[in-house]
Structures are given as structure tokens and as C-alpha cells.
Design a protein around this motif. Structure first.
Motif, PDB file in Angstrom:
ATOM      1  N   SER A   4       0.934  -1.118  -0.061  1.00  0.00           N
ATOM      2  CA  SER A   4       0.130   0.033   0.100  1.00  0.00           C
ATOM      3  C   SER A   4       0.863   1.240  -0.048  1.00  0.00           C
ATOM      4  O   SER A   4       0.567   2.090  -0.443  1.00  0.00           O
ATOM      5  CB  SER A   4      -0.957   0.171   1.305  1.00  0.00           C
ATOM      6  N   ARG A   5       1.922   1.290   0.727  1.00  0.00           N
ATOM      7  CA  ARG A   5       2.850   2.467   0.750  1.00  0.00           C
ATOM      8  C   ARG A   5       3.472   2.587  -0.480  1.00  0.00           C
ATOM      9  O   ARG A   5       3.893   3.722  -0.959  1.00  0.00           O
ATOM     10  CB  ARG A   5       3.842   2.206   1.967  1.00  0.00           C
ATOM     11  N   THR A   6       3.905   1.383  -1.177  1.00  0.00           N
ATOM     12  CA  THR A   6       4.521   1.453  -2.172  1.00  0.00           C
ATOM     13  C   THR A   6       3.971   2.261  -3.391  1.00  0.00           C
ATOM     14  O   THR A   6       4.055   2.964  -4.255  1.00  0.00           O
ATOM     15  CB  THR A   6       5.137   0.068  -2.983  1.00  0.00           C
ATOM     16  N   ARG A   7       2.377   1.771  -3.400  1.00  0.00           N
ATOM     17  CA  ARG A   7       1.481   2.401  -4.192  1.00  0.00           C
ATOM     18  C   ARG A   7       1.259   3.893  -3.960  1.00  0.00           C
ATOM     19  O   ARG A   7       1.287   4.886  -4.983  1.00  0.00           O
ATOM     20  CB  ARG A   7       0.053   1.685  -4.254  1.00  0.00           C
ATOM     21  N   ALA A   8       1.255   4.167  -2.729  1.00  0.00           N
ATOM     22  CA  ALA A   8       0.876   5.689  -2.578  1.00  0.00           C
ATOM     23  C   ALA A   8       2.063   6.336  -2.906  1.00  0.00           C
ATOM     24  O   ALA A   8       2.010   7.610  -3.495  1.00  0.00           O
ATOM     25  CB  ALA A   8       1.011   5.780  -0.861  1.00  0.00           C
ATOM     26  N   ARG A  48       1.174  18.507  -4.787  1.00  0.00           N
ATOM     27  CA  ARG A  48       1.834  19.101  -3.925  1.00  0.00           C
ATOM     28  C   ARG A  48       1.242  18.715  -2.465  1.00  0.00           C
ATOM     29  O   ARG A  48       2.193  18.347  -1.403  1.00  0.00           O
ATOM     30  CB  ARG A  48       1.603  20.720  -3.673  1.00  0.00           C
ATOM     31  N   ALA A  49       0.016  18.255  -2.319  1.00  0.00           N
ATOM     32  CA  ALA A  49      -0.258  17.665  -1.053  1.00  0.00           C
ATOM     33  C   ALA A  49      -0.029  16.463  -1.199  1.00  0.00           C
ATOM     34  O   ALA A  49       0.283  15.975  -0.001  1.00  0.00           O
ATOM     35  CB  ALA A  49      -1.787  17.648  -1.074  1.00  0.00           C
ATOM     36  N   ALA A  50       0.294  15.455  -2.263  1.00  0.00           N
ATOM     37  CA  ALA A  50       0.595  13.955  -2.040  1.00  0.00           C
ATOM     38  C   ALA A  50       2.153  13.852  -1.645  1.00  0.00           C
ATOM     39  O   ALA A  50       2.528  12.906  -1.233  1.00  0.00           O
ATOM     40  CB  ALA A  50       0.300  13.485  -3.382  1.00  0.00           C
ATOM     41  N   LEU A  51       2.907  14.777  -2.247  1.00  0.00           N
ATOM     42  CA  LEU A  51       4.271  14.647  -2.037  1.00  0.00           C
ATOM     43  C   LEU A  51       4.808  14.678  -0.536  1.00  0.00           C
ATOM     44  O   LEU A  51       5.474  13.937  -0.186  1.00  0.00           O
ATOM     45  CB  LEU A  51       5.150  15.747  -2.790  1.00  0.00           C
ATOM     46  N   PRO A  52       4.213  15.619   0.275  1.00  0.00           N
ATOM     47  CA  PRO A  52       4.459  15.467   1.817  1.00  0.00           C
ATOM     48  C   PRO A  52       3.971  14.305   2.441  1.00  0.00           C
ATOM     49  O   PRO A  52       4.445  13.526   3.244  1.00  0.00           O
ATOM     50  CB  PRO A  52       3.814  16.763   2.414  1.00  0.00           C
ATOM     51  N   MET A  53       2.566  13.607   1.824  1.00  0.00           N
ATOM     52  CA  MET A  53       2.378  12.437   2.207  1.00  0.00           C
ATOM     53  C   MET A  53       3.334  11.366   2.064  1.00  0.00           C
ATOM     54  O   MET A  53       3.439  10.402   2.857  1.00  0.00           O
ATOM     55  CB  MET A  53       1.090  12.369   1.616  1.00  0.00           C
ATOM     56  N   ALA A  54       3.782  11.309   0.869  1.00  0.00           N
ATOM     57  CA  ALA A  54       4.788  10.176   0.431  1.00  0.00           C
ATOM     58  C   ALA A  54       5.949  10.290   1.177  1.00  0.00           C
ATOM     59  O   ALA A  54       6.595   9.229   1.745  1.00  0.00           O
ATOM     60  CB  ALA A  54       4.988  10.334  -0.940  1.00  0.00           C
ATOM     61  N   ASN A  56       6.170  11.640   4.457  1.00  0.00           N
ATOM     62  CA  ASN A  56       5.762  11.136   5.544  1.00  0.00           C
ATOM     63  C   ASN A  56       5.882   9.477   5.588  1.00  0.00           C
ATOM     64  O   ASN A  56       5.877   8.845   6.889  1.00  0.00           O
ATOM     65  CB  ASN A  56       4.447  11.657   6.129  1.00  0.00           C
ATOM     66  N   ASP A  57       5.382   8.954   4.717  1.00  0.00           N
ATOM     67  CA  ASP A  57       5.170   7.586   4.743  1.00  0.00           C
ATOM     68  C   ASP A  57       6.429   6.791   4.789  1.00  0.00           C
ATOM     69  O   ASP A  57       6.554   5.523   5.255  1.00  0.00           O
ATOM     70  CB  ASP A  57       4.352   6.911   3.236  1.00  0.00           C
ATOM     71  N   LEU A  58       7.436   7.512   3.958  1.00  0.00           N
ATOM     72  CA  LEU A  58       8.888   6.892   3.985  1.00  0.00           C
ATOM     73  C   LEU A  58       9.381   7.119   5.387  1.00  0.00           C
ATOM     74  O   LEU A  58      10.087   6.154   6.071  1.00  0.00           O
ATOM     75  CB  LEU A  58       9.692   7.724   2.944  1.00  0.00           C
ATOM     76  N   GLN A  59       9.176   8.414   6.020  1.00  0.00           N
ATOM     77  CA  GLN A  59       9.729   8.349   7.370  1.00  0.00           C
ATOM     78  C   GLN A  59       9.165   7.471   8.281  1.00  0.00           C
ATOM     79  O   GLN A  59       9.761   6.916   9.257  1.00  0.00           O
ATOM     80  CB  GLN A  59       9.441   9.951   7.794  1.00  0.00           C
ATOM     81  N   SER A  60       7.875   7.200   8.209  1.00  0.00           N
ATOM     82  CA  SER A  60       6.961   6.263   9.156  1.00  0.00           C
ATOM     83  C   SER A  60       7.912   4.900   8.813  1.00  0.00           C
ATOM     84  O   SER A  60       7.958   4.106   9.755  1.00  0.00           O
ATOM     85  CB  SER A  60       5.704   6.472   8.872  1.00  0.00           C
TER      86      SER A  60
END
Length: 360
Positions: A4-8, A48-54, A56-60
Motif C-alpha cells: 500500500s505504501r509502495t502504491r502511495a 503538492r499535497a501528495a508529495l509530503p504524504m509520500a 511522511n510514509d517513508l519516514q514512518s
């Protein structure tokens, strides 16, 4: 990283690509309608909204791996050396480097969750592969064994974390990628055991003194290798070359550790050998010119091939041999039972012999 994170992350990258295309289209088309411009604006805002989410996912992912794996990484204190180790099983076995334990038999071990050092004893050290296993004298509750990855699935470019106790700073984590696989590396006798080790994993994650014996971990929380040494740069006086470190692959770690735990020693090394003791010889200009056979093991590979003390080996198959290190590296790429052609000099004349390699 789960699917799921890879798809995000993939959607974020795709959205970023769409932003670039939208900006170019808007700049190149003077007849763009207001509706189209509104669509472009919406797409840009979404990206622009999606990039910070990605991000954050990597940091998580990083934080999840650290939380899960760091409790399995320990600090090992010998009399004069400090290194790291990885909890191998729930019985208190810990795998580390042979150059961390050296010739000592007892150690102090500090886990990530313990306030006081625990005591441990040596099970067996195998300098030829720079691996060793020690065992805690008393297994604390909650001891967590690490999970080891399949070395065949390690790929260049994978994000990795190195965990250990560099310079005595316990529970430290650095980040990098897998820079290369399949490296054959020869250690120095001063910093390591002098072993030549094949199929090493090269990484850009910082490997410093004290990291030896720790963990090189993928984002699935699996150990892909045991960090062992950093490359030395002759131009820097032999100091570590930044961003070039090496780890013993997980498959070899498991092969050796399992044998030590089951048999108390290594019974099947998988390392090819000629069955000789030898030394480097130099030519009239004091340049390395081959490997002189000092003694031959009776019944060994070289003995059966007809090599004798005084012979000077200059080639193994098509690989030139001019030093002990080059011979070790050539043998590290081979397997016991493999046939090879040895080119050597005897009394000034060049000869060849067919040898079936033995086991070290």
C-alpha cells in the motif's frame, strides 16, 4: 515497504509528473481556456499535497524498522575492543564479527533495553569468514531475535539502515543504499582478521569503528548483512573512505552461525582451497611477481595436482596471481570440488596443472 505504501509513493511520483506536464502545457498554449487552467491548478495542488504524504510514509517506514530491529542489536565489550552484535535466536546466541571477539572468551553485552551489561561467553570464532557466535550466560526476558533476509533478493538501490555502536555510541542508526553486491574484499590483519570474503554487500550507509558485527537492514525490517569494514583510502593515509562500507551477506551469516550453534564449530565452510601455505615473491624490481608454495598439504588439492614447495603460482585459470591476496580473492570466487588450471613456474620453466579444489 508494504504494497500500500509502495502504491502511495507511486501515486505521488505520478502526480508530480503530471504537474510538470501541466505547467509545460499551460506555458506553451496561449489559447488555454479558463476551465483548463482551473484543472491544471487543481492537479498541481493535489500533487503538492501528495508529495509530503509520500515523504511522511517513508519516514514512518524508517521509524517502524528502527523500532522493530534496534532491540535485536547489541553492544559487545571485550577487554580492549568495542563492537556490535545481532541477537540470532531466543536462546541467547549473538552473531558478530570474529575481529570483534578476537581471542577472548568472555564479554559484556548491552542490549537496547538493558541498563546493566549482561555477561556472555564465546561459542566459536571463525576468522576465515570474520564471523563468530557468542552466547549470553543468562537470557533476559523479552530478548528479540532478528529476522534475516534472503541474500538473493538484495538489489542495488535498495534503501538500508546500518545499526550498531559506532565509536561507542550505542543504538546508532545511519541510512544509505545498497551500492553493489557480489564484492570480494580482503581485510587487513590489523583492522580485521586478514580474511578474503566473497559476495559482500557494498553500502553507502556510514560504517565506522564499533559498527562491526551490527546490522544492515532493509525496509522490511530484515537483516541483509553484518557490517564488517569500511574501505580505506590510501590518499587519506589509510583512513576510511566515506560512503564505502561492506557487509557479510545474510545467507553466509546464517550458514556459518547455524553450524556453530549446532556443532560448536564450522564443518562445511563452502570456501575453496588449494591446500598450501604460501608467500608473495617479488621480481628484480621488487614488484610482486607470484605466490611461492612453502608447503603442500598431503593428499590436498595441490598435492594431487603435482605442485611442490618452491613452485611459484602465477595464474589460476585466466586470473593473474601476483600476491597472496590475489590468490585468496581468486579462490573466494570458486567452490570446493571445482576444477581449475594452475599456472606455475618451476626451475624457471612455466608449467600448468589441473587441480580439483578442496575445502578450507
Amino acid at each position: 515497504m508494504d504494497a500500500s505504501r509502495t502504491r502511495a509513493l507511486g501515486r505521488a511520483v505520478a502526480a508530480a509528473a503530471l504537474v510538470c506536464c501541466a505547467v509545460l502545457a499551460a506555458g506553451c498554449s496561449p489559447s488555454a481556456s479558463p476551465a483548463a487552467q482551473d484543472t491544471d491548478t487543481d492537479t498541481a495542488a493535489t500533487a503538492r499535497a501528495a508529495l509530503p504524504m509520500a515523504a511522511n510514509d517513508l519516514q514512518s517506514d524508517y521509524q517502524k524498522v528502527i523500532k522493530n530491529v534496534l532491540p535485536s542489536v547489541v553492544q559487545i565489550q571485550a577487554s580492549h575492543d568495542l563492537g556490535s552484535g545481532v541477537v540470532y535466536d531466543d536462546k541467547g546466541h549473538i552473531v558478530t564479527n570474529a575481529h570483534v571477539v578476537r581471542s577472548e572468551k568472555t564479554f559484556k553485552v548491552t542490549t537496547a533495553n538493558s541498563e546493566e551489561p549482561l555477561t556472555a561467553s564465546l561459542v566459536y570464532s571463525y576468522p576465515q569468514q570474520d564471523l563468530a557466535v557468542i552466547k549470553l550466560d543468562k537470557v533476559p526476558s523479552g530478548l528479540r531475535a532478528a529476522t534475516f533476509a534472503d541474500s538473493e533478493k538484495v538489489e542495488v538501490g535498495q534503501i538500508v539502515l546500518a545499526m550498531g555502536s559506532p565509536l561507542g555510541l550505542s543504538s546508532s542508526v545511519t541510512q544509505g543504499i545498497v551500492s553493489a553486491t557480489g564484492r570480494t574484499v580482503s581485510e587487513t590483519a590489523g583492522g580485521g582478521t586478514g580474511a578474503t570474503i566473497a559476495n559482500m554487500v557494498q553500502t553507502s550507509a556510514a560504517i565506522n569503528p564499533g559498527n562491526s558485527g551490527g546490522a544492515l537492514v532493509n525496509l522490511d525490517g530484515q537483516i541483509i548483512g553484518i557490517p564488517t569494514l569500511a574501505a580505506a583510502d590510501p590518499d587519506l593515509g589509510g583512513s576510511a573512505a566515506p560512503g564505502i562500507g561492506f557487509a557479510i551477506p545474510a545467507s553466509m551469516v546464517k550458514t556459518i552461525a547455524d553450524q556453530i550453534i549446532k556443532n560448536g564449530k564450522v564443518v562445511d565452510s563452502g570456501r575453496a582451497a588449494l591446500g598450501i601455505t604460501a608467500r608473495t615473491v617479488v621480481d628484480d624490481h621488487y614488484q610482486p611477481a607470484g605466490v611461492a608454495v612453502v608447503s603442500v598439504k598431503s593428499g590436498g588439492s595441490a598435492d594431487k595436482a603435482g605442485l611442490r614447495p618452491g613452485d611459484i603460482i602465477t595464474k589460476l585459470d585466466d586470473v593473474p596471481i601476483n600476491t597472496i591476496t590475489s590468490l585468496s580473492e581468486a579462490l573466494a570466487a570458486d567452490k570446493p570440488g571445482q576444477k581449475t588450471t594452475v599456472t606455475y613456474q618451476r626451475a624457471g620453466a612455466e608449467r600448468t596443472a589441473n587441480a580439483t579444489l578442496g575445502e578450507q
